[in-house]
Design a protein around this motif. Structure first.
Motif, PDB file in Angstrom:
ATOM      1  N   VAL A   8      23.335  44.397  43.019  1.00  0.00           N
ATOM      2  CA  VAL A   8      24.678  44.738  44.223  1.00  0.00           C
ATOM      3  C   VAL A   8      24.122  43.326  44.742  1.00  0.00           C
ATOM      4  CG1 VAL A   8      24.807  44.774  46.862  1.00  0.00           C
ATOM      5  CG2 VAL A   8      23.318  46.708  45.321  1.00  0.00           C
ATOM      6  N   ILE A   9      25.784  42.663  44.506  1.00  0.00           N
ATOM      7  CA  ILE A   9      26.756  41.350  44.044  1.00  0.00           C
ATOM      8  C   ILE A   9      26.818  40.929  46.151  1.00  0.00           C
ATOM      9  CG2 ILE A   9      27.432  38.704  43.568  1.00  0.00           C
ATOM     10  CD1 ILE A   9      26.813  39.418  41.041  1.00  0.00           C
ATOM     11  N   MET A  10      25.885  40.516  47.117  1.00  0.00           N
ATOM     12  CA  MET A  10      27.011  40.203  48.267  1.00  0.00           C
ATOM     13  C   MET A  10      27.996  39.316  48.518  1.00  0.00           C
ATOM     14  SD  MET A  10      23.895  41.507  51.133  1.00  0.00           S
ATOM     15  CE  MET A  10      23.077  39.777  50.613  1.00  0.00           C
ATOM     16  N   ASP A  11      29.190  39.325  47.725  1.00  0.00           N
ATOM     17  CA  ASP A  11      29.882  37.824  47.285  1.00  0.00           C
ATOM     18  C   ASP A  11      30.476  36.836  48.960  1.00  0.00           C
ATOM     19  OD1 ASP A  11      31.958  35.389  46.874  1.00  0.00           O
ATOM     20  OD2 ASP A  11      32.243  36.951  45.220  1.00  0.00           O
ATOM     21  N   GLY A  12      29.424  35.841  48.982  1.00  0.00           N
ATOM     22  CA  GLY A  12      29.076  34.356  49.778  1.00  0.00           C
ATOM     23  C   GLY A  12      28.834  34.566  50.659  1.00  0.00           C
ATOM     24  N   ALA A  13      27.559  35.746  50.685  1.00  0.00           N
ATOM     25  CA  ALA A  13      26.284  35.853  51.649  1.00  0.00           C
ATOM     26  C   ALA A  13      25.102  34.927  51.707  1.00  0.00           C
ATOM     27  CB  ALA A  13      25.977  37.519  51.857  1.00  0.00           C
ATOM     28  N   ALA A  42      23.529  28.330  40.218  1.00  0.00           N
ATOM     29  CA  ALA A  42      23.969  27.341  39.248  1.00  0.00           C
ATOM     30  C   ALA A  42      25.628  26.831  39.637  1.00  0.00           C
ATOM     31  CB  ALA A  42      23.971  28.316  37.820  1.00  0.00           C
ATOM     32  N   THR A  43      25.790  25.544  39.085  1.00  0.00           N
ATOM     33  CA  THR A  43      27.123  25.244  39.909  1.00  0.00           C
ATOM     34  C   THR A  43      28.074  25.335  37.962  1.00  0.00           C
ATOM     35  OG1 THR A  43      26.436  23.030  39.321  1.00  0.00           O
ATOM     36  CG2 THR A  43      25.874  24.075  40.831  1.00  0.00           C
ATOM     37  N   PRO A  44      29.273  25.203  39.091  1.00  0.00           N
ATOM     38  CA  PRO A  44      29.385  24.992  40.303  1.00  0.00           C
ATOM     39  C   PRO A  44      29.230  26.151  41.088  1.00  0.00           C
ATOM     40  CG  PRO A  44      32.246  24.667  39.093  1.00  0.00           C
ATOM     41  CD  PRO A  44      30.519  25.211  38.425  1.00  0.00           C
ATOM     42  N   SER A  45      29.615  26.430  41.902  1.00  0.00           N
ATOM     43  CA  SER A  45      29.022  27.514  43.341  1.00  0.00           C
ATOM     44  C   SER A  45      30.540  28.369  43.504  1.00  0.00           C
ATOM     45  CB  SER A  45      28.342  26.889  44.270  1.00  0.00           C
ATOM     46  OG  SER A  45      29.207  26.050  44.567  1.00  0.00           O
ATOM     47  N   LEU A  46      30.608  28.771  42.659  1.00  0.00           N
ATOM     48  CA  LEU A  46      32.264  29.301  43.071  1.00  0.00           C
ATOM     49  C   LEU A  46      32.575  30.354  42.251  1.00  0.00           C
ATOM     50  CD1 LEU A  46      34.761  26.562  41.414  1.00  0.00           C
ATOM     51  CD2 LEU A  46      34.494  28.090  43.428  1.00  0.00           C
ATOM     52  N   SER A  47      32.929  31.829  42.290  1.00  0.00           N
ATOM     53  CA  SER A  47      32.959  33.173  42.192  1.00  0.00           C
ATOM     54  C   SER A  47      32.999  33.635  40.542  1.00  0.00           C
ATOM     55  CB  SER A  47      33.923  33.955  43.260  1.00  0.00           C
ATOM     56  OG  SER A  47      33.649  34.106  44.771  1.00  0.00           O
ATOM     57  N   GLY A  48      33.575  33.421  40.351  1.00  0.00           N
ATOM     58  CA  GLY A  48      34.230  33.310  38.930  1.00  0.00           C
ATOM     59  C   GLY A  48      32.623  33.202  38.099  1.00  0.00           C
ATOM     60  N   ILE A 208      16.692  48.269  42.851  1.00  0.00           N
ATOM     61  CA  ILE A 208      17.621  48.030  43.523  1.00  0.00           C
ATOM     62  C   ILE A 208      17.759  46.184  43.272  1.00  0.00           C
ATOM     63  CG2 ILE A 208      19.372  47.413  45.101  1.00  0.00           C
ATOM     64  CD1 ILE A 208      18.731  50.963  45.654  1.00  0.00           C
ATOM     65  N   ILE A 209      18.058  45.848  43.046  1.00  0.00           N
ATOM     66  CA  ILE A 209      18.362  44.288  43.095  1.00  0.00           C
ATOM     67  C   ILE A 209      19.555  43.801  44.488  1.00  0.00           C
ATOM     68  CG2 ILE A 209      19.259  41.973  42.059  1.00  0.00           C
ATOM     69  CD1 ILE A 209      17.076  43.064  39.780  1.00  0.00           C
ATOM     70  N   VAL A 210      19.476  42.932  45.066  1.00  0.00           N
ATOM     71  CA  VAL A 210      20.404  42.607  45.972  1.00  0.00           C
ATOM     72  C   VAL A 210      20.225  41.383  46.275  1.00  0.00           C
ATOM     73  CG1 VAL A 210      21.614  42.935  48.406  1.00  0.00           C
ATOM     74  CG2 VAL A 210      20.270  45.105  47.628  1.00  0.00           C
ATOM     75  N   THR A 211      21.718  40.332  46.099  1.00  0.00           N
ATOM     76  CA  THR A 211      22.213  39.068  45.937  1.00  0.00           C
ATOM     77  C   THR A 211      22.723  38.569  46.277  1.00  0.00           C
ATOM     78  OG1 THR A 211      21.458  37.081  44.275  1.00  0.00           O
ATOM     79  CG2 THR A 211      21.925  38.608  43.347  1.00  0.00           C
ATOM     80  N   ALA A 212      23.125  37.346  46.110  1.00  0.00           N
ATOM     81  CA  ALA A 212      25.034  37.428  46.239  1.00  0.00           C
ATOM     82  C   ALA A 212      25.317  35.822  44.869  1.00  0.00           C
ATOM     83  CB  ALA A 212      24.662  35.789  47.523  1.00  0.00           C
ATOM     84  N   ASP A 213      26.198  35.149  44.815  1.00  0.00           N
ATOM     85  CA  ASP A 213      26.668  34.917  44.460  1.00  0.00           C
ATOM     86  C   ASP A 213      26.997  33.253  44.414  1.00  0.00           C
ATOM     87  OD1 ASP A 213      29.226  35.351  45.983  1.00  0.00           O
ATOM     88  OD2 ASP A 213      30.485  35.365  44.684  1.00  0.00           O
ATOM     89  N   HIS A 214      27.075  33.563  45.502  1.00  0.00           N
ATOM     90  CA  HIS A 214      26.839  32.093  46.623  1.00  0.00           C
ATOM     91  C   HIS A 214      26.792  31.686  48.109  1.00  0.00           C
ATOM     92  CE1 HIS A 214      30.779  32.897  47.617  1.00  0.00           C
ATOM     93  NE2 HIS A 214      31.581  33.101  45.921  1.00  0.00           N
ATOM     94  N   GLY A 215      26.938  31.113  48.708  1.00  0.00           N
ATOM     95  CA  GLY A 215      26.497  31.223  50.223  1.00  0.00           C
ATOM     96  C   GLY A 215      28.048  30.160  50.688  1.00  0.00           C
ATOM     97  N   MET A 216      28.044  29.876  52.130  1.00  0.00           N
ATOM     98  CA  MET A 216      29.761  29.447  52.340  1.00  0.00           C
ATOM     99  C   MET A 216      29.158  27.950  53.226  1.00  0.00           C
ATOM    100  SD  MET A 216      32.859  29.865  52.633  1.00  0.00           S
ATOM    101  CE  MET A 216      33.219  31.725  51.584  1.00  0.00           C
ATOM    102  N   ASN A 217      30.100  26.628  53.590  1.00  0.00           N
ATOM    103  CA  ASN A 217      29.255  26.657  54.218  1.00  0.00           C
ATOM    104  C   ASN A 217      30.692  26.175  56.094  1.00  0.00           C
ATOM    105  OD1 ASN A 217      32.391  24.726  53.293  1.00  0.00           O
ATOM    106  ND2 ASN A 217      31.217  23.456  52.910  1.00  0.00           N
ATOM    107  N   ALA A 218      30.640  25.421  56.380  1.00  0.00           N
ATOM    108  CA  ALA A 218      31.395  26.353  57.725  1.00  0.00           C
ATOM    109  C   ALA A 218      32.954  25.327  57.714  1.00  0.00           C
ATOM    110  CB  ALA A 218      30.898  24.559  59.131  1.00  0.00           C
ATOM    111  N   GLU A 219      33.141  24.701  56.914  1.00  0.00           N
ATOM    112  CA  GLU A 219      34.307  24.804  56.808  1.00  0.00           C
ATOM    113  C   GLU A 219      35.035  25.735  55.478  1.00  0.00           C
ATOM    114  OE1 GLU A 219      31.770  21.982  56.136  1.00  0.00           O
ATOM    115  OE2 GLU A 219      32.683  21.593  57.849  1.00  0.00           O
TER     116      GLU A 219
END
Length: 276
Positions: A8-13, A42-48, A208-219
């Motif tokens: 499970v990839i929780m995009d942006g979480a 990894a970086t750049p921390s973008l979805s694709g 089951i593995i639950v993770t995310a691709d990256h986080g999200m800043n306040a901006e």
């Protein structure tokens, strides 16, 4: 050893948002039903780029997808291709970027949302496009509906590897910011849906593995080097015993080898070592 695996990839979480909002996942950790670690992307921390990194065990500079604007068919061995080559069945409920990466067919907006083809790396799928999403229309499929589609694919096709990719937290983060009530609420909505789905998926025989691709800043942004962009959770529900110690920071590049290893499939040369 040959296990069936759901990722499970929780995009942006991001990590802090998940730990503070995901009461079901955190409760499972407290009760010893699951384990959780902090993972560094990894970086750049973008979805694709992160989708491909998660599935290839390679840094974006190595697999070549370094921007969302550079999406193309994957040219690297990945979880889907290696599983299929080993005679395993693959499936996904995911946003259309995954079609671009792992289905060697043109995207047909009126037909590709339902996909069944044994000759493609993702063999069975329900894709969604999110065409036109923005502040006036989040275009976010309900989390429980995505979990329902996962269950339908699991019961109909018994895939060895099944991916769930939910984009709604990322969408709300881009719209309202990573420090907003709307973003935190959506992270909880994922957890709320998983609280009803994970017990069923476990009964169907899945780790089951639950993770995310990256986080999200306040901006309302990610892609750089900030901790809030690169720190994500990694939850594991399963029977593996040789697990990392509590407090160990894991690398996102180890996911591909880990998933393949749990399925009994050898990783490709160049993939980073498995996490366990």
């Amino acid at each position: 050893m040959s296990n069936k695996v759901i990722l499970v990839i929780m995009d942006g979480a991001g990590y802090e948002a998940s730990v503070s909002q995901c009461g079901y996942l955190e409760g499972a950790v407290e009760l010893g039903q699951a384990k959780r670690w902090k993972m560094i992307t990894a970086t750049p921390s973008l979805s694709g780029p992160m989708y491909e990194t998660i599935h290839t065990g390679l840094w974006p500079h190595e697999h070549g997808i370094v921007s969302n604007e550079g999406m193309r068919l994957s040219s690297s061995p990945n979880i889907f291709s290696l599983a299929r080559a080993a005679g395993k069945t693959t499936a996904a409920v995911a946003q259309s970027y995954y079609h671009a990466l792992y289905v060697n067919q043109p995207w047909d907006r009126l037909r590709s949302v339902e996909h069944h083809d044994a000759d493609t790396d993702i063999q069975h799928a329900r894709f969604y496009s999110m065409e036109g999403y923005g502040a006036t229309n989040a275009m976010a499929p309900a989390e429980i509906d995505l979990c329902a589609q996962m269950t339908i694919l699991a019961e109909a096709h018994d895939p060895d590897y099944l991916l769930l990719h939910t984009c709604a937290a990322d969408t709300l983060g881009h719209t309202f910011g990573g420090d907003s009530a709307e973003y935190r609420w959506q992270v909880w909505m994922i957890d709320n849906a998983l609280s009803r789905a994970i017990p069923t998926w476990r009964e169907l025989g899945y780790e089951i593995i639950v993770t995310a691709d990256h986080g999200m800043n306040a901006e309302r942004h990610h892609g750089g080097m900030e901790k809030i962009m690169r720190e994500v959770p990694f939850y594991y529900f399963g029977d593996a015993t040789d697990l990392p110690s509590d407090g160990t920071e894991l690398t996102q590049l180890g996911i591909a080898s880990t998933v393949l290893g749990r399925m009994g499939v050898a990783p490709a040369t160049g993939m980073r070592p498995a996490l366990f």
